[in-house]
Design a protein around this motif. Structure first.
Motif, mmCIF file in Angstrom:
data_model
loop_
_atom_site.group_PDB
_atom_site.id
_atom_site.type_symbol
_atom_site.label_atom_id
_atom_site.label_comp_id
_atom_site.label_asym_id
_atom_site.label_seq_id
_atom_site.Cartn_x
_atom_site.Cartn_y
_atom_site.Cartn_z
ATOM 1 N N GLY A 220 -4.142 0.777 4.303
ATOM 2 C CA GLY A 220 -4.903 1.236 3.149
ATOM 3 C C GLY A 220 -6.250 0.576 2.984
ATOM 4 O O GLY A 220 -6.904 0.746 1.946
ATOM 5 N N LEU A 221 -6.695 -0.185 3.975
ATOM 6 C CA LEU A 221 -8.000 -0.837 3.911
ATOM 7 C C LEU A 221 -9.117 0.150 4.224
ATOM 8 O O LEU A 221 -10.287 -0.100 3.909
ATOM 9 C CB LEU A 221 -8.046 -2.012 4.893
ATOM 10 C CG LEU A 221 -7.003 -3.101 4.639
ATOM 11 C CD1 LEU A 221 -6.964 -4.080 5.808
ATOM 12 C CD2 LEU A 221 -7.298 -3.832 3.342
ATOM 13 N N LEU A 222 -8.744 1.257 4.853
ATOM 14 C CA LEU A 222 -9.657 2.351 5.162
ATOM 15 C C LEU A 222 -8.932 3.635 4.775
ATOM 16 O O LEU A 222 -7.770 3.826 5.167
ATOM 17 C CB LEU A 222 -10.001 2.345 6.658
ATOM 18 C CG LEU A 222 -11.020 3.374 7.150
ATOM 19 C CD1 LEU A 222 -12.409 3.034 6.613
ATOM 20 C CD2 LEU A 222 -11.046 3.401 8.678
ATOM 21 N N PRO A 223 -9.559 4.514 4.004
ATOM 22 C CA PRO A 223 -8.851 5.711 3.555
ATOM 23 C C PRO A 223 -8.593 6.695 4.694
ATOM 24 O O PRO A 223 -9.471 6.946 5.521
ATOM 25 C CB PRO A 223 -9.789 6.316 2.511
ATOM 26 C CG PRO A 223 -11.140 5.769 2.836
ATOM 27 C CD PRO A 223 -10.910 4.411 3.412
ATOM 28 N N ALA A 224 -7.396 7.239 4.737
ATOM 29 C CA ALA A 224 -7.063 8.262 5.719
ATOM 30 C C ALA A 224 -7.748 9.573 5.343
ATOM 31 O O ALA A 224 -7.843 9.927 4.163
ATOM 32 C CB ALA A 224 -5.557 8.462 5.789
ATOM 33 N N ARG A 225 -8.214 10.301 6.339
ATOM 34 C CA ARG A 225 -8.829 11.607 6.114
ATOM 35 C C ARG A 225 -7.876 12.744 6.479
ATOM 36 O O ARG A 225 -8.220 13.916 6.315
ATOM 37 C CB ARG A 225 -10.112 11.724 6.927
ATOM 38 C CG ARG A 225 -11.171 10.705 6.530
ATOM 39 C CD ARG A 225 -12.449 10.886 7.321
ATOM 40 N NE ARG A 225 -13.452 9.903 6.934
ATOM 41 C CZ ARG A 225 -14.644 9.818 7.506
ATOM 42 N NH1 ARG A 225 -14.998 10.668 8.470
ATOM 43 N NH2 ARG A 225 -15.515 8.901 7.100
ATOM 44 N N GLY A 226 -6.732 12.380 6.991
ATOM 45 C CA GLY A 226 -5.741 13.375 7.358
ATOM 46 C C GLY A 226 -4.543 12.690 7.961
ATOM 47 O O GLY A 226 -4.574 11.506 8.294
ATOM 48 N N GLY A 227 -3.446 13.439 8.096
ATOM 49 C CA GLY A 227 -2.237 12.872 8.654
ATOM 50 C C GLY A 227 -1.388 12.192 7.601
ATOM 51 O O GLY A 227 -1.623 12.331 6.390
ATOM 52 N N ARG A 228 -0.438 11.403 8.068
ATOM 53 C CA ARG A 228 0.555 10.832 7.155
ATOM 54 C C ARG A 228 1.012 9.466 7.655
ATOM 55 O O ARG A 228 1.235 9.270 8.862
ATOM 56 C CB ARG A 228 1.749 11.784 7.049
ATOM 57 C CG ARG A 228 2.883 11.331 6.144
ATOM 58 C CD ARG A 228 4.004 12.366 6.184
ATOM 59 N NE ARG A 228 5.210 11.902 5.509
ATOM 60 C CZ ARG A 228 5.533 12.175 4.252
ATOM 61 N NH1 ARG A 228 4.722 12.945 3.529
ATOM 62 N NH2 ARG A 228 6.650 11.730 3.711
ATOM 63 N N VAL A 229 1.160 8.526 6.732
ATOM 64 C CA VAL A 229 1.768 7.226 7.000
ATOM 65 C C VAL A 229 3.004 7.116 6.113
ATOM 66 O O VAL A 229 2.891 7.210 4.884
ATOM 67 C CB VAL A 229 0.798 6.065 6.691
ATOM 68 C CG1 VAL A 229 1.505 4.718 6.880
ATOM 69 C CG2 VAL A 229 -0.446 6.149 7.564
ATOM 70 N N SER A 230 4.166 6.926 6.725
ATOM 71 C CA SER A 230 5.417 6.826 5.973
ATOM 72 C C SER A 230 6.063 5.475 6.236
ATOM 73 O O SER A 230 6.082 4.993 7.373
ATOM 74 C CB SER A 230 6.390 7.934 6.379
ATOM 75 O OG SER A 230 5.823 9.207 6.191
ATOM 76 N N ILE A 231 6.576 4.871 5.184
ATOM 77 C CA ILE A 231 7.339 3.628 5.289
ATOM 78 C C ILE A 231 8.708 3.896 4.674
ATOM 79 O O ILE A 231 8.802 4.249 3.492
ATOM 80 C CB ILE A 231 6.639 2.466 4.572
ATOM 81 C CG1 ILE A 231 5.240 2.241 5.168
ATOM 82 C CG2 ILE A 231 7.468 1.183 4.691
ATOM 83 C CD1 ILE A 231 4.410 1.200 4.427
ATOM 84 N N ASP A 232 9.740 3.768 5.489
ATOM 85 C CA ASP A 232 11.105 4.072 5.034
ATOM 86 C C ASP A 232 11.200 5.468 4.424
ATOM 87 O O ASP A 232 11.886 5.690 3.425
ATOM 88 C CB ASP A 232 11.586 3.030 4.020
ATOM 89 C CG ASP A 232 11.799 1.670 4.656
ATOM 90 O OD1 ASP A 232 12.167 1.633 5.852
ATOM 91 O OD2 ASP A 232 11.582 0.652 3.987
ATOM 92 N N GLY A 233 10.476 6.419 5.014
ATOM 93 C CA GLY A 233 10.536 7.796 4.550
ATOM 94 C C GLY A 233 9.657 8.109 3.359
ATOM 95 O O GLY A 233 9.572 9.269 2.944
ATOM 96 N N ARG A 234 8.991 7.117 2.791
ATOM 97 C CA ARG A 234 8.107 7.322 1.635
ATOM 98 C C ARG A 234 6.674 7.500 2.115
ATOM 99 O O ARG A 234 6.181 6.731 2.937
ATOM 100 C CB ARG A 234 8.185 6.137 0.675
ATOM 101 C CG ARG A 234 9.542 5.926 0.037
ATOM 102 C CD ARG A 234 9.634 4.549 -0.607
ATOM 103 N NE ARG A 234 8.529 4.318 -1.536
ATOM 104 C CZ ARG A 234 8.082 3.110 -1.836
ATOM 105 N NH1 ARG A 234 8.604 2.023 -1.262
ATOM 106 N NH2 ARG A 234 7.102 2.974 -2.704
ATOM 107 N N ASP A 235 6.016 8.520 1.583
ATOM 108 C CA ASP A 235 4.627 8.773 1.937
ATOM 109 C C ASP A 235 3.739 7.687 1.322
ATOM 110 O O ASP A 235 3.614 7.575 0.112
ATOM 111 C CB ASP A 235 4.210 10.151 1.417
ATOM 112 C CG ASP A 235 2.807 10.543 1.873
ATOM 113 O OD1 ASP A 235 2.134 9.718 2.517
ATOM 114 O OD2 ASP A 235 2.389 11.676 1.583
ATOM 115 N N MET A 236 3.113 6.892 2.192
ATOM 116 C CA MET A 236 2.238 5.807 1.744
ATOM 117 C C MET A 236 0.818 5.998 2.282
ATOM 118 O O MET A 236 0.049 5.044 2.382
ATOM 119 C CB MET A 236 2.797 4.461 2.216
ATOM 120 C CG MET A 236 4.219 4.170 1.768
ATOM 121 S SD MET A 236 4.352 3.883 -0.008
ATOM 122 C CE MET A 236 3.730 2.202 -0.118
#
Length: 228
Positions: free
Chosen positions: A49-65
């Motif tokens: 989260g130090l740089l904003p994503a412009r697309g795609g998905r990051v999930s931790i334990d199934g939670r969208d982060m």
């Protein structure tokens, strides 16, 4: 634990990440490989989260982060050892370790057991430590957050050979204790003795991923994507 799907990010008008895919399971050691400038550090910055994503998905334990703030990423169980170490220069070793500490398995005593050299430097400020000692402190500081996944960006960059060996030994102990690790480093021979899986990126895209044995048996991957 961590799933990255189609991640995109960049700086200003420049798009650096176009299509990054990687996964890290519980207790796994996964490497992020690629030549300089291919997007490894940008990938890690975006995951945290130090740089904003412009697309795609990051999930931790199934939670969208994907667009979560860095402190929420940390609370979700990710600990970062950043490129260049970035220890607090005006704090001593003890203060560095306690600054971001959270309750759990990793205590100051356990960290000093892992890195006895730090116990000898407890009263020294971060700026007074050698590069190797700073890297040990950066790893110890990340462990003190009691992460479920520790992420190391350029784990042994710029360190003397003996110190590099000590860092690899400590990381192997962490793996043996069940720590999940995502690691960036240029020492491919050390990584292939240590890792379970590898992810290779080129120009901001995942171009290969597979088990350690697959990489060892496919020299063309190394020559095409990792050779100088």
């Amino acid at each position: 634990m961590l799933v990255v799907e189609g991640l995109q990010a960049g700086y200003g008008e420049a798009r650096v990440l176009h299509d990054i895919h990687l996964q890290v399971g519980q207790g796994q050691v996964v490497t992020l490989l690629g030549r300089n400038g291919m997007g490894k550090t940008t990938t890690i910055s975006t995951i945290f989260g130090l740089l904003p994503a412009r697309g795609g998905r990051v999930s931790i334990d199934g939670r969208d982060m994907t667009r979560a703030a860095p402190h929420r990423i940390a609370r979700a169980g990710l600990g970062l050892v950043p490129e260049g170490r970035q220890v607090f220069p005006t704090l001593d070793v003890r203060e560095n370790l306690l600054a971001t500490a959270r309750p759990g398995h990793w205590t100051q005593t356990r960290v000093l057991d892992l890195f006895p050299r730090l116990a000898e430097r407890m009263g020294h400020k971060g700026s007074q430590l050698s590069g190797g000692e700073q890297q040990m402190l950066a790893i110890g500081r990340a462990l003190m957050t009691n992460p479920r996944l520790i992420v190391l960006d350029e784990a042994t960059e710029g360190l003397a050979p003996l110190i590099r060996d000590e860092i690899w030994s400590c990381l192997t102990r962490l793996k043996d204790q069940g720590e999940a690790i995502l690691i960036v480093d240029k020492n491919l021979s050390a990584l292939t003795r240590f890792a379970d899986r590898h992810v290779v990126i080129e120009k901001g895209r995942t171009v290969w991923s597979g088990e350690n044995t697959q990489l060892l048996n496919d020299i063309t991957v190394v020559e095409r994507h990792l050779g100088v």
